[in-house]
Design a protein around this motif. Structure first.
Motif, PDB file in Angstrom:
ATOM      1  N   LEU A 123     -13.452  11.914  23.899  1.00 16.25           N
ATOM      2  CA  LEU A 123     -13.311  12.359  25.287  1.00 16.25           C
ATOM      3  C   LEU A 123     -14.576  12.028  26.073  1.00 16.25           C
ATOM      4  CD1 LEU A 123     -11.838  13.821  27.546  1.00 16.25           C
ATOM      5  CD2 LEU A 123     -12.707  16.001  26.632  1.00 16.25           C
ATOM      6  N   GLY A 124     -15.744  12.277  25.465  1.00 13.68           N
ATOM      7  CA  GLY A 124     -16.997  11.934  26.124  1.00 13.68           C
ATOM      8  C   GLY A 124     -17.094  10.442  26.408  1.00 13.68           C
ATOM      9  N   LEU A 125     -16.698   9.612  25.434  1.00  6.65           N
ATOM     10  CA  LEU A 125     -16.722   8.160  25.610  1.00  6.65           C
ATOM     11  C   LEU A 125     -15.799   7.744  26.753  1.00  6.65           C
ATOM     12  CD1 LEU A 125     -17.572   5.336  24.624  1.00  6.65           C
ATOM     13  CD2 LEU A 125     -15.667   5.423  23.003  1.00  6.65           C
ATOM     14  N   TYR A 126     -14.621   8.356  26.809  1.00  2.00           N
ATOM     15  CA  TYR A 126     -13.671   8.020  27.878  1.00  2.00           C
ATOM     16  C   TYR A 126     -14.248   8.371  29.248  1.00  2.00           C
ATOM     17  CZ  TYR A 126      -9.603   8.136  30.902  1.00  2.00           C
ATOM     18  OH  TYR A 126      -8.733   7.930  31.950  1.00  2.00           O
ATOM     19  N   LEU A 127     -14.868   9.536  29.347  1.00  2.00           N
ATOM     20  CA  LEU A 127     -15.431   9.954  30.632  1.00  2.00           C
ATOM     21  C   LEU A 127     -16.630   9.084  31.025  1.00  2.00           C
ATOM     22  CD1 LEU A 127     -15.284  13.857  30.314  1.00  2.00           C
ATOM     23  CD2 LEU A 127     -13.726  12.345  31.560  1.00  2.00           C
ATOM     24  N   MET A 128     -17.377   8.607  30.030  1.00  2.00           N
ATOM     25  CA  MET A 128     -18.537   7.760  30.324  1.00  2.00           C
ATOM     26  C   MET A 128     -18.126   6.379  30.811  1.00  2.00           C
ATOM     27  SD  MET A 128     -21.565   8.414  27.536  1.00  2.00           S
ATOM     28  CE  MET A 128     -20.524   8.110  26.109  1.00  2.00           C
ATOM     29  N   VAL A 129     -17.186   5.747  30.107  1.00  2.28           N
ATOM     30  CA  VAL A 129     -16.870   4.343  30.423  1.00  2.28           C
ATOM     31  C   VAL A 129     -15.386   4.069  30.633  1.00  2.28           C
ATOM     32  CG1 VAL A 129     -18.910   3.487  29.201  1.00  2.28           C
ATOM     33  CG2 VAL A 129     -16.753   3.720  27.963  1.00  2.28           C
ATOM     34  N   GLY A 130     -14.518   4.976  30.180  1.00  2.00           N
ATOM     35  CA  GLY A 130     -13.085   4.706  30.273  1.00  2.00           C
ATOM     36  C   GLY A 130     -12.495   4.957  31.645  1.00  2.00           C
ATOM     37  N   VAL A 131     -12.947   6.019  32.313  1.00  2.00           N
ATOM     38  CA  VAL A 131     -12.388   6.390  33.617  1.00  2.00           C
ATOM     39  C   VAL A 131     -12.560   5.262  34.633  1.00  2.00           C
ATOM     40  CG1 VAL A 131     -12.629   7.974  35.573  1.00  2.00           C
ATOM     41  CG2 VAL A 131     -12.682   8.866  33.238  1.00  2.00           C
ATOM     42  N   SER A 132     -13.722   4.630  34.630  1.00  5.01           N
ATOM     43  CA  SER A 132     -14.017   3.568  35.613  1.00  5.01           C
ATOM     44  C   SER A 132     -13.905   2.166  35.017  1.00  5.01           C
ATOM     45  CB  SER A 132     -15.435   3.782  36.179  1.00  5.01           C
ATOM     46  OG  SER A 132     -15.578   5.065  36.741  1.00  5.01           O
ATOM     47  N   TRP A 133     -13.207   2.045  33.903  1.00  6.50           N
ATOM     48  CA  TRP A 133     -13.163   0.764  33.180  1.00  6.50           C
ATOM     49  C   TRP A 133     -12.756  -0.404  34.063  1.00  6.50           C
ATOM     50  CZ3 TRP A 133     -15.159  -0.755  28.744  1.00  6.50           C
ATOM     51  CH2 TRP A 133     -14.718  -1.952  28.176  1.00  6.50           C
ATOM     52  N   ASP A 134     -11.715  -0.244  34.879  1.00 11.60           N
ATOM     53  CA  ASP A 134     -11.213  -1.346  35.703  1.00 11.60           C
ATOM     54  C   ASP A 134     -12.224  -1.801  36.745  1.00 11.60           C
ATOM     55  OD1 ASP A 134      -8.832  -1.352  34.332  1.00 11.60           O
ATOM     56  OD2 ASP A 134      -7.786  -0.063  35.763  1.00 11.60           O
ATOM     57  N   ALA A 135     -13.150  -0.928  37.094  1.00  9.15           N
ATOM     58  CA  ALA A 135     -14.142  -1.274  38.120  1.00  9.15           C
ATOM     59  C   ALA A 135     -15.360  -1.980  37.538  1.00  9.15           C
ATOM     60  CB  ALA A 135     -14.592  -0.006  38.862  1.00  9.15           C
ATOM     61  N   PHE A 136     -15.504  -1.981  36.220  1.00 11.16           N
ATOM     62  CA  PHE A 136     -16.671  -2.604  35.593  1.00 11.16           C
ATOM     63  C   PHE A 136     -16.555  -4.120  35.587  1.00 11.16           C
ATOM     64  CE2 PHE A 136     -17.037   1.467  32.872  1.00 11.16           C
ATOM     65  CZ  PHE A 136     -17.861   2.057  33.814  1.00 11.16           C
ATOM     66  N   THR A 137     -17.693  -4.775  35.560  1.00 10.93           N
ATOM     67  CA  THR A 137     -17.725  -6.235  35.457  1.00 10.93           C
ATOM     68  C   THR A 137     -17.410  -6.646  34.018  1.00 10.93           C
ATOM     69  OG1 THR A 137     -20.079  -6.284  34.871  1.00 10.93           O
ATOM     70  CG2 THR A 137     -19.522  -6.331  37.229  1.00 10.93           C
ATOM     71  N   PRO A 138     -16.961  -7.890  33.822  1.00 15.58           N
ATOM     72  CA  PRO A 138     -16.718  -8.369  32.454  1.00 15.58           C
ATOM     73  C   PRO A 138     -17.961  -8.255  31.572  1.00 15.58           C
ATOM     74  CG  PRO A 138     -15.718  -9.866  34.027  1.00 15.58           C
ATOM     75  CD  PRO A 138     -16.525  -8.880  34.829  1.00 15.58           C
ATOM     76  N   GLU A 139     -19.150  -8.468  32.156  1.00 12.70           N
ATOM     77  CA  GLU A 139     -20.397  -8.362  31.392  1.00 12.70           C
ATOM     78  C   GLU A 139     -20.600  -6.932  30.901  1.00 12.70           C
ATOM     79  OE1 GLU A 139     -25.196  -9.261  31.896  1.00 12.70           O
ATOM     80  OE2 GLU A 139     -23.965  -8.843  33.654  1.00 12.70           O
ATOM     81  N   PHE A 140     -20.353  -5.948  31.774  1.00 14.93           N
ATOM     82  CA  PHE A 140     -20.529  -4.554  31.392  1.00 14.93           C
ATOM     83  C   PHE A 140     -19.539  -4.173  30.292  1.00 14.93           C
ATOM     84  CE2 PHE A 140     -20.088   0.006  31.563  1.00 14.93           C
ATOM     85  CZ  PHE A 140     -21.345   0.473  31.904  1.00 14.93           C
ATOM     86  N   LYS A 141     -18.287  -4.617  30.428  1.00 12.36           N
ATOM     87  CA  LYS A 141     -17.270  -4.310  29.418  1.00 12.36           C
ATOM     88  C   LYS A 141     -17.668  -4.887  28.064  1.00 12.36           C
ATOM     89  CE  LYS A 141     -13.387  -4.115  32.683  1.00 12.36           C
ATOM     90  NZ  LYS A 141     -12.109  -4.742  33.108  1.00 12.36           N
ATOM     91  N   LEU A 142     -18.175  -6.126  28.076  1.00 12.24           N
ATOM     92  CA  LEU A 142     -18.627  -6.736  26.822  1.00 12.24           C
ATOM     93  C   LEU A 142     -19.809  -5.948  26.260  1.00 12.24           C
ATOM     94  CD1 LEU A 142     -18.385  -9.018  24.765  1.00 12.24           C
ATOM     95  CD2 LEU A 142     -19.882 -10.404  26.216  1.00 12.24           C
ATOM     96  N   GLY A 143     -20.672  -5.431  27.148  1.00  9.05           N
ATOM     97  CA  GLY A 143     -21.802  -4.619  26.704  1.00  9.05           C
ATOM     98  C   GLY A 143     -21.364  -3.343  26.014  1.00  9.05           C
ATOM     99  N   VAL A 144     -20.279  -2.737  26.498  1.00  7.35           N
ATOM    100  CA  VAL A 144     -19.728  -1.535  25.848  1.00  7.35           C
ATOM    101  C   VAL A 144     -19.254  -1.876  24.437  1.00  7.35           C
ATOM    102  CG1 VAL A 144     -17.870   0.172  25.903  1.00  7.35           C
ATOM    103  CG2 VAL A 144     -19.091  -0.401  28.007  1.00  7.35           C
ATOM    104  N   VAL A 145     -18.585  -3.020  24.300  1.00  7.00           N
ATOM    105  CA  VAL A 145     -18.135  -3.459  22.972  1.00  7.00           C
ATOM    106  C   VAL A 145     -19.332  -3.677  22.053  1.00  7.00           C
ATOM    107  CG1 VAL A 145     -16.954  -5.295  21.696  1.00  7.00           C
ATOM    108  CG2 VAL A 145     -16.023  -4.508  23.890  1.00  7.00           C
ATOM    109  N   TYR A 146     -20.372  -4.331  22.583  1.00  9.64           N
ATOM    110  CA  TYR A 146     -21.584  -4.541  21.786  1.00  9.64           C
ATOM    111  C   TYR A 146     -22.206  -3.201  21.385  1.00  9.64           C
ATOM    112  CZ  TYR A 146     -22.168  -9.630  22.169  1.00  9.64           C
ATOM    113  OH  TYR A 146     -22.031 -10.991  22.037  1.00  9.64           O
ATOM    114  N   GLY A 147     -22.164  -2.217  22.287  1.00 12.12           N
ATOM    115  CA  GLY A 147     -22.723  -0.907  21.976  1.00 12.12           C
ATOM    116  C   GLY A 147     -22.003  -0.232  20.823  1.00 12.12           C
TER     117      GLY A 147
END
Length: 285
Positions: A123-147
């Motif tokens: 739930l914490g992960l979703y609130l941190m990056v999931g709620v705004s996922w569509d608004a993130f840049t492709p670079e940021f999304k790839l960074g989340v995967v790397y994290g």
């Protein structure tokens, strides 16, 4: 205990220094691990323990170094893409990988703490990056995967290090030194293969890399390695939470990271879950 707390505070600046270094991620990793390893070597020499760096220690350090290389390969890319705060938070999800390994492979029972911590972390992960996922840049999304891959690689590193320490019956600082030097060489090799330059562009980069290697890595982990032996087990996980917490704070203070109430709630839930998960991990070690 003071040294242990100070060590956790010091390493919280690691991701900040990677961001300030302004060099390719694997080059930053090379300078951090190799120079940091030399710093640990100097500490061992000062303590009269160079003899603890035996051939046996070097051999048993190889597996841990491979996972450590994967850890820094992913984490430094996550730092550049998402910032010091989110990347460090994601890396600390390693406690759930460790708990899952204990349950699946070591056949340990699923505790109530784990059953509470896991969905709380998601739930914490979703609130941190999931709620705004569509608004993130492709670079940021790839960074989340790397994290998240960092969390996996870091957990495998910790497992392999614990196994290697038990088999080699080695001084933990000597093993950490050998792992750091081997990992630094691996990251340096990756940098060469990618045609990256090792030139340090300016004084800011030089200062950041020097602090990253000698203060954050060598100094911070020396204090933690020494302090963990005297700090009560129940406090270890709580004190180590200073790293992701302060890294998030530094991201806001130094890089003007934009935050929302929803993201902050997610960070709080994730930190709580990580702490509960770390208690589970400590009980099973």
């Amino acid at each position: 205990m003071t040294g242990f707390i100070f060590g956790a505070i010091i390493i919280s600046f690691s991701s900040v220094m990677v961001k300030l270094a302004n060099v390719p991620p694997d080059v930053a990793g090379f300078y951090r691990l190799f120079v940091g390893g030399l710093g640990m070597l100097a500490i061992l020499w000062k303590m009269g323990k160079l003899k603890n760096l035996t051939r046996h220690v070097w051999v048993w350090s190889l597996l841990s170094a491979l996972f450590f290389t994967a850890d820094f390969y992913c984490w430094h890319r996550a730092i550049i893409a998402t910032g010091p705060g989110i990347s460090t938070m994601l890396a600390n999800f390693q406690v759930f990988v460790l708990a899952a390994v204990s349950i699946v492979f070591l056949k340990e029972k699923v505790s109530l703490k784990f059953l509470i911590a896991m969905p709380t972390a998601m739930l914490g992960l979703y609130l941190m990056v999931g709620v705004s996922w569509d608004a993130f840049t492709p670079e940021f999304k790839l960074g989340v995967v790397y994290g998240l891959l960092t969390a996996l690689a870091y957990a495998l590193y910790l497992l392999s290090l614990k196994y290697s320490l038990s088999k080699a019956d080695a001084d933990p600082l000597a093993m950490a030194c050998a792992v750091a030097l081997i990992t630094g060489v691996c990251l340096g090799g990756l940098s060469i293969a990618q045609g990256e330059s090792f030139i340090i562009p300016d004084n800011q980069s030089l200062a950041a890399l020097g602090a990253l290697a000698l203060i954050c890595h060598a100094g911070g982990w020396y204090l933690i390695t020494r302090g963990i032996q005297v700090v009560r087990t129940s406090l270890v996980g709580l004190i180590l939470l200073l790293q992701p917490t302060l890294s998030y704070v530094w991201d806001i203070l130094f890089f003007n990271k934009p935050t929302t109430a929803v993201e902050l709630i997610g960070v709080g839930l994730a930190l709580t879950a990580i702490y509960v998960g770390s208690l589970k991990s400590e009980e099973t070690t």
